[in-house]
Structures are given as structure tokens and as C-alpha cells.
Motif scaffolding. Structure first.
Motif, PDB file in Angstrom:
ATOM      1  N   GLU A  27       0.806  -1.212   0.000  1.00 14.58           N
ATOM      2  CA  GLU A  27       0.000   0.000   0.000  1.00 14.58           C
ATOM      3  C   GLU A  27       0.844   1.269   0.000  1.00 14.58           C
ATOM      4  OE1 GLU A  27      -3.556   0.532   0.192  1.00 14.58           O
ATOM      5  OE2 GLU A  27      -3.429  -1.471  -0.680  1.00 14.58           O
ATOM      6  N   THR A  28       2.098   1.159   0.417  1.00 18.77           N
ATOM      7  CA  THR A  28       2.926   2.348   0.555  1.00 18.77           C
ATOM      8  C   THR A  28       3.579   2.728  -0.777  1.00 18.77           C
ATOM      9  OG1 THR A  28       4.897   1.069   1.115  1.00 18.77           O
ATOM     10  CG2 THR A  28       3.453   1.735   2.929  1.00 18.77           C
ATOM     11  N   THR A  29       4.188   3.911  -0.778  1.00 20.46           N
ATOM     12  CA  THR A  29       4.899   4.386  -1.958  1.00 20.46           C
ATOM     13  C   THR A  29       6.395   4.097  -1.857  1.00 20.46           C
ATOM     14  OG1 THR A  29       5.109   6.567  -0.924  1.00 20.46           O
ATOM     15  CG2 THR A  29       3.230   6.218  -2.389  1.00 20.46           C
ATOM     16  N   LEU A  30       6.763   3.176  -0.985  1.00 23.37           N
ATOM     17  CA  LEU A  30       8.173   2.809  -0.873  1.00 23.37           C
ATOM     18  C   LEU A  30       8.650   2.184  -2.182  1.00 23.37           C
ATOM     19  CD1 LEU A  30       8.146   1.140   2.663  1.00 23.37           C
ATOM     20  CD2 LEU A  30       9.023   3.401   2.088  1.00 23.37           C
ATOM     21  N   SER A  31       9.924   2.380  -2.483  1.00 22.82           N
ATOM     22  CA  SER A  31      10.495   1.793  -3.688  1.00 22.82           C
ATOM     23  C   SER A  31      10.562   0.272  -3.544  1.00 22.82           C
ATOM     24  CB  SER A  31      11.901   2.339  -3.936  1.00 22.82           C
ATOM     25  OG  SER A  31      12.791   1.900  -2.934  1.00 22.82           O
ATOM     26  N   ASN A  32      10.669  -0.414  -4.669  1.00 18.67           N
ATOM     27  CA  ASN A  32      10.776  -1.869  -4.641  1.00 18.67           C
ATOM     28  C   ASN A  32      12.031  -2.320  -3.897  1.00 18.67           C
ATOM     29  OD1 ASN A  32       8.387  -2.295  -6.048  1.00 18.67           O
ATOM     30  ND2 ASN A  32       9.415  -2.225  -8.046  1.00 18.67           N
ATOM     31  N   GLU A  33      13.101  -1.537  -4.044  1.00 20.47           N
ATOM     32  CA  GLU A  33      14.342  -1.877  -3.338  1.00 20.47           C
ATOM     33  C   GLU A  33      14.146  -1.810  -1.828  1.00 20.47           C
ATOM     34  OE1 GLU A  33      17.495   0.569  -4.668  1.00 20.47           O
ATOM     35  OE2 GLU A  33      17.660  -0.358  -6.653  1.00 20.47           O
ATOM     36  N   THR A  34      13.414  -0.777  -1.365  1.00 19.75           N
ATOM     37  CA  THR A  34      13.164  -0.634   0.066  1.00 19.75           C
ATOM     38  C   THR A  34      12.259  -1.743   0.566  1.00 19.75           C
ATOM     39  OG1 THR A  34      13.406   1.777  -0.080  1.00 19.75           O
ATOM     40  CG2 THR A  34      12.272   0.907   1.850  1.00 19.75           C
ATOM     41  N   LYS A  35      11.244  -2.079  -0.221  1.00 19.97           N
ATOM     42  CA  LYS A  35      10.349  -3.170   0.169  1.00 19.97           C
ATOM     43  C   LYS A  35      11.114  -4.482   0.295  1.00 19.97           C
ATOM     44  CE  LYS A  35       6.265  -1.106  -2.007  1.00 19.97           C
ATOM     45  NZ  LYS A  35       5.242  -1.233  -3.070  1.00 19.97           N
ATOM     46  N   GLN A  36      12.021  -4.715  -0.648  1.00 21.34           N
ATOM     47  CA  GLN A  36      12.836  -5.932  -0.576  1.00 21.34           C
ATOM     48  C   GLN A  36      13.756  -5.904   0.637  1.00 21.34           C
ATOM     49  OE1 GLN A  36      14.838  -6.217  -4.348  1.00 21.34           O
ATOM     50  NE2 GLN A  36      12.948  -6.538  -5.506  1.00 21.34           N
ATOM     51  N   GLU A  64      15.232  -8.110   6.090  1.00 25.27           N
ATOM     52  CA  GLU A  64      15.430  -8.013   7.538  1.00 25.27           C
ATOM     53  C   GLU A  64      14.735  -9.158   8.257  1.00 25.27           C
ATOM     54  OE1 GLU A  64      17.126  -5.939   9.515  1.00 25.27           O
ATOM     55  OE2 GLU A  64      17.982  -4.814   7.837  1.00 25.27           O
ATOM     56  N   PHE A  65      13.498  -9.450   7.856  1.00 24.70           N
ATOM     57  CA  PHE A  65      12.747 -10.519   8.509  1.00 24.70           C
ATOM     58  C   PHE A  65      13.308 -11.896   8.144  1.00 24.70           C
ATOM     59  CE2 PHE A  65       9.871  -6.954   8.868  1.00 24.70           C
ATOM     60  CZ  PHE A  65       9.275  -7.147  10.096  1.00 24.70           C
ATOM     61  N   ARG A  66      13.738 -12.053   6.905  1.00 24.15           N
ATOM     62  CA  ARG A  66      14.334 -13.340   6.511  1.00 24.15           C
ATOM     63  C   ARG A  66      15.635 -13.592   7.266  1.00 24.15           C
ATOM     64  NH1 ARG A  66      12.553 -12.021   1.172  1.00 24.15           N
ATOM     65  NH2 ARG A  66      14.650 -11.333   0.574  1.00 24.15           N
ATOM     66  N   ASN A  67      16.428 -12.538   7.440  1.00 25.50           N
ATOM     67  CA  ASN A  67      17.685 -12.684   8.174  1.00 25.50           C
ATOM     68  C   ASN A  67      17.433 -13.070   9.632  1.00 25.50           C
ATOM     69  OD1 ASN A  67      19.210 -12.062   5.919  1.00 25.50           O
ATOM     70  ND2 ASN A  67      19.478  -9.911   6.461  1.00 25.50           N
ATOM     71  N   ALA A  68      16.404 -12.468  10.227  1.00 30.64           N
ATOM     72  CA  ALA A  68      16.061 -12.819  11.608  1.00 30.64           C
ATOM     73  C   ALA A  68      15.643 -14.276  11.696  1.00 30.64           C
ATOM     74  CB  ALA A  68      14.940 -11.916  12.116  1.00 30.64           C
ATOM     75  N   PHE A  69      14.884 -14.732  10.721  1.00 28.51           N
ATOM     76  CA  PHE A  69      14.441 -16.124  10.685  1.00 28.51           C
ATOM     77  C   PHE A  69      15.637 -17.068  10.546  1.00 28.51           C
ATOM     78  CE2 PHE A  69      13.013 -19.975   8.606  1.00 28.51           C
ATOM     79  CZ  PHE A  69      11.829 -20.273   9.251  1.00 28.51           C
ATOM     80  N   ASP A  70      16.551 -16.713   9.666  1.00 25.70           N
ATOM     81  CA  ASP A  70      17.698 -17.586   9.395  1.00 25.70           C
ATOM     82  C   ASP A  70      18.691 -17.622  10.555  1.00 25.70           C
ATOM     83  OD1 ASP A  70      16.654 -18.156   6.905  1.00 25.70           O
ATOM     84  OD2 ASP A  70      17.859 -16.633   5.867  1.00 25.70           O
ATOM     85  N   SER A  71      18.824 -16.523  11.278  1.00 26.20           N
ATOM     86  CA  SER A  71      19.881 -16.428  12.289  1.00 26.20           C
ATOM     87  C   SER A  71      19.426 -16.798  13.691  1.00 26.20           C
ATOM     88  CB  SER A  71      20.446 -15.000  12.312  1.00 26.20           C
ATOM     89  OG  SER A  71      19.434 -14.061  12.670  1.00 26.20           O
ATOM     90  N   SER A  72      18.126 -16.837  13.941  1.00 25.36           N
ATOM     91  CA  SER A  72      17.629 -17.052  15.300  1.00 25.36           C
ATOM     92  C   SER A  72      16.826 -18.344  15.392  1.00 25.36           C
ATOM     93  CB  SER A  72      16.763 -15.866  15.742  1.00 25.36           C
ATOM     94  OG  SER A  72      16.136 -16.140  16.974  1.00 25.36           O
ATOM     95  N   PHE A  73      17.329 -19.315  16.168  1.00 28.84           N
ATOM     96  CA  PHE A  73      16.587 -20.559  16.384  1.00 28.84           C
ATOM     97  C   PHE A  73      15.268 -20.282  17.099  1.00 28.84           C
ATOM     98  CE2 PHE A  73      15.601 -23.780  19.642  1.00 28.84           C
ATOM     99  CZ  PHE A  73      15.150 -24.801  18.802  1.00 28.84           C
ATOM    100  N   GLU A  74      15.297 -19.373  18.067  1.00 32.67           N
ATOM    101  CA  GLU A  74      14.090 -19.052  18.817  1.00 32.67           C
ATOM    102  C   GLU A  74      13.012 -18.473  17.904  1.00 32.67           C
ATOM    103  OE1 GLU A  74      17.603 -19.237  21.296  1.00 32.67           O
ATOM    104  OE2 GLU A  74      17.115 -17.944  19.594  1.00 32.67           O
ATOM    105  N   TYR A  75      13.415 -17.637  16.977  1.00 34.23           N
ATOM    106  CA  TYR A  75      12.482 -17.056  16.005  1.00 34.23           C
ATOM    107  C   TYR A  75      11.854 -18.167  15.167  1.00 34.23           C
ATOM    108  CZ  TYR A  75      10.861 -13.595  12.527  1.00 34.23           C
ATOM    109  OH  TYR A  75      10.099 -12.807  11.696  1.00 34.23           O
ATOM    110  N   ARG A  76      12.685 -19.065  14.654  1.00 42.87           N
ATOM    111  CA  ARG A  76      12.181 -20.151  13.806  1.00 42.87           C
ATOM    112  C   ARG A  76      11.250 -21.081  14.586  1.00 42.87           C
ATOM    113  NH1 ARG A  76      17.583 -20.158  12.466  1.00 42.87           N
ATOM    114  NH2 ARG A  76      17.998 -22.153  13.522  1.00 42.87           N
ATOM    115  N   LEU A  77      11.645 -21.396  15.810  1.00 41.26           N
ATOM    116  CA  LEU A  77      10.837 -22.322  16.599  1.00 41.26           C
ATOM    117  C   LEU A  77       9.468 -21.725  16.925  1.00 41.26           C
ATOM    118  CD1 LEU A  77      10.620 -25.004  18.082  1.00 41.26           C
ATOM    119  CD2 LEU A  77      11.587 -23.883  20.109  1.00 41.26           C
ATOM    120  N   MET A  78       9.415 -20.453  17.303  1.00 39.60           N
ATOM    121  CA  MET A  78       8.137 -19.838  17.651  1.00 39.60           C
ATOM    122  C   MET A  78       7.250 -19.672  16.419  1.00 39.60           C
ATOM    123  SD  MET A  78       8.362 -19.785  20.819  1.00 39.60           S
ATOM    124  CE  MET A  78       6.738 -19.097  21.067  1.00 39.60           C
TER     125      MET A  78
END
Length: 316
Positions: A94-103, A108-122
């Protein structure tokens, strides 16, 4: 001038909606729901610990009720997190953010998922709780004496620490492997302990989410600032156009559009936009929740009297 007025109206109407989407729905509703869910969970454990000191909590009915309530608190947090993820993705579109910013936000969220076992488990347990069964395996009580100087135990100054410790069962979760994310189950198999501490997992998960969310805020700040700037210019122009004959500025700016005998009014609340922008600074302490320690213990202070001759350990 009428063409300019219409142009300003379009800017105000369009950008107010964009700004509200960027600030209001993402910043006010979702993160506080997650934060309030976690705080409510922690508050319940504190209150239940006090209840255990004052009331008989040994009977089965009391423990069953406590078990059910803790499950409910856990599900509340996981549900709020699911809503945040779904609405965040919708918000980005919905925002006017650029595609690069959206990516960059999604990275950021994918990196958190990949680096944190607690994140993945929850994340896995959220789906498990939704489709299979409630995750809580049990709750233990910790009732322990602590001494200021262990060499003086049990005669030196001491204190009694009491906590409730809910946990997930590693063995029970591994039995449900087919219903869980296989890679996460591989990580779980490597853990030696059979009990997984719920407080630690939830705090780490919410802390990781909060770090991602603040990255989202930083990446979107330029768009929010520019939208707010244009809203202020459009509002000033309309306020000038709607001055009374004696030069008095209008108290409110309301734009009306009538179509097929239906009138649609848009109230240009610029102060709301300012409040929404300020709200983006809220909930920053979630990033540090893992390090926080809340207690009603006595704390030593040289300017405060605590009596004399007692055997209570009062840490500084």
C-alpha cells in the motif's frame, strides 16, 4: 486557482491515506498488541507467583486453570505476531516505498528467521498451535534461598526467590515432526535439554521481531517525513483559502464531495498525522526485553533505612 485547489485536495486526500496506512495501522495497532500480549503474559506469571505464596495452589483444579491461562497468553502473543506479519506485507504493497526498500524490509525478517533458532521455533509453534494442539507442556515452581555470600550459607543474610517457569517439551514436539518445519526440528534434535523455557523463547522472539520492525521504521522514515511535509503544505493552502471575510482562519478543514446525493466528508486532521509520526518512536524498549529484569525485591540504598540486625540479603 480552482485547479490549484483541486490539486492540493488530491494531494491531501491521497497522502493522508498513505501516511495513515504507513503510521497508524502498522505502528499503533500491531506492535502494541504484541507488546501488551507479552507484558500480560509476564504480569500473569508474577501475579501467580504471589498467589502461590498466599493461597493453596497445590490442588489439581488450580494447576489446570493456571496451565490453561498460560496457554491462552501464549496463543495471544502468537496470534498478534501472525496478524503483524500478514498486515505488514499488505502495508508494504500500500505504501509508496520503492521496490528496493520493500525488498530490504523483507530481507530483515528473513535474516532474523535464518539467524535465530528461537524465532524459527516460535514461528513453527504458531502454526502447530493453530492446526494441531496447544504447545505448553507444563509449569515448574522455583523456590530457592540465595545468600549474599555463599560461604556463609545457611546462616548468613539471604533471600527467597520464587518464580514460575512454563516450558515446552522437546520430546513431545519431536513426536509431531511431520506437522512441523523439518529444518527447525533438525535444530531441535541437537538440543540436549528436554525442557524448552517459554519465557526465554517468547522474549527472544519478540525482541527479534522488534529489531526487524525498527529497521522497517528506519527504511520508511523518509517517505513518512515527505508525506507529512506535503500534508502540511496542502493544509496551509486550504486554511488560507477558507479564511473568513475578517481573516479568521478556520478551526477545522473539511473537504466535501457530493456524488449521486451522497456526501463524502474528509476531515484534514494534521495533528493526527503528527501524533502518528510520533507514535513511530514508541515501544523501543522491546528491543531490550531479553535483558530486562522486573522484581519487587528490596534494593539497598545508603539514603534509605531498612531496619537493623536483620538477616535479609538486600542487594545493591
Amino acid at each position: 486557482k480552482s485547479g490549484e485547489w483541486f490539486f492540493r485536495f488530491v494531494i491531501l486526500n491521497r497522502l493522508s491515506h498513505k501516511s495513515i496506512h504507513l503510521n497508524y495501522w502498522s505502528e499503533i495497532l500491531r506492535p502494541p498488541l504484541i507488546a501488551e500480549g507479552l507484558i500480560d503474559f509476564e504480569r500473569y506469571l508474577l501475579n501467580s507467583s504471589l498467589d502461590s505464596l498466599a493461597y493453596d495452589m497445590k490442588n489439581r483444579d488450580a494447576w489446570d486453570q493456571r496451565h490453561n491461562t498460560i496457554n491462552l497468553k501464549i496463543l495471544t502473543i502468537l496470534t498478534a505476531c501472525r496478524a503483524y506479519h500478514d498486515q505488514r506485507k499488505h502495508l508494504l504493497n500500500e505504501t509508496t516505498l520503492s521496490n528496493e526498500t520493500k525488498q530490504a524490509v523483507e530481507i530483515e525478517f528473513r535474516n532474523a528467521f535464518d539467524s535465530s533458532f528461537e524465532y524459527r521455533l516460535m514461528e513453527t509453534l504458531r502454526n502447530y498451535a493453530q492446526h494441531r494442539k496447544l504447545p505448553l507442556a507444563g509449569v515448574t515452581e522455583s523456590n530457592k534461598n540465595e545468600w549474599a555470600d555463599e560461604s556463609t550459607a545457611p546462616n548468613g543474610p539471604s533471600r527467597l526467590r520464587f518464580t514460575l517457569n512454563p516450558y515446552f517439551s522437546r520430546k513431545a514436539l519431536l513426536k509431531e515432526r511431520k506437522a512441523m518445519r523439518s529444518a527447525t526440528m533438525d535444530d531441535l534434535e541437537k538440543i540436549e535439554q528436554e525442557q524448552l523455557d517459554v519465557k526465554y523463547l517468547l522474549r527472544k522472539y519478540v525482541s527479534d521481531l522488534s529489531n526487524c520492525h525498527f529497521s522497517f521504521r528506519e527504511l520508511s522514515q523518509n517517505v513518512v517525513a515527505e508525506s507529512h511535509k506535503q500534508l502540511l503544505h496542502a493544509s496551509a493552502f486550504l486554511a488560507e483559502a477558507k479564511k473568513s471575510n475578517d481573516g479568521t482562519p478556520p478551526r477545522h478543514i473539511t473537504l466535501s464531495h457530493r456524488y449521486n446525493q451522497v456526501t463524502d466528508n474528509t476531515y484534514a486532521d494534521i495533528e493526527l498525522s503528527e501524533r502518528l509520526t510520533n507514535s513511530r518512536k514508541s515501544w523501543g524498549n522491546l528491543k531490550y526485553f531479553m535483558r530486562m529484569y522486573y522484581s519487587s525485591q528490596l534494593v539497598a540504598d545508603k539514603n534509605r533505612h531498612f531496619g537493623e540486625g536483620h538477616t535479609i540479603w538486600i542487594p545493591s
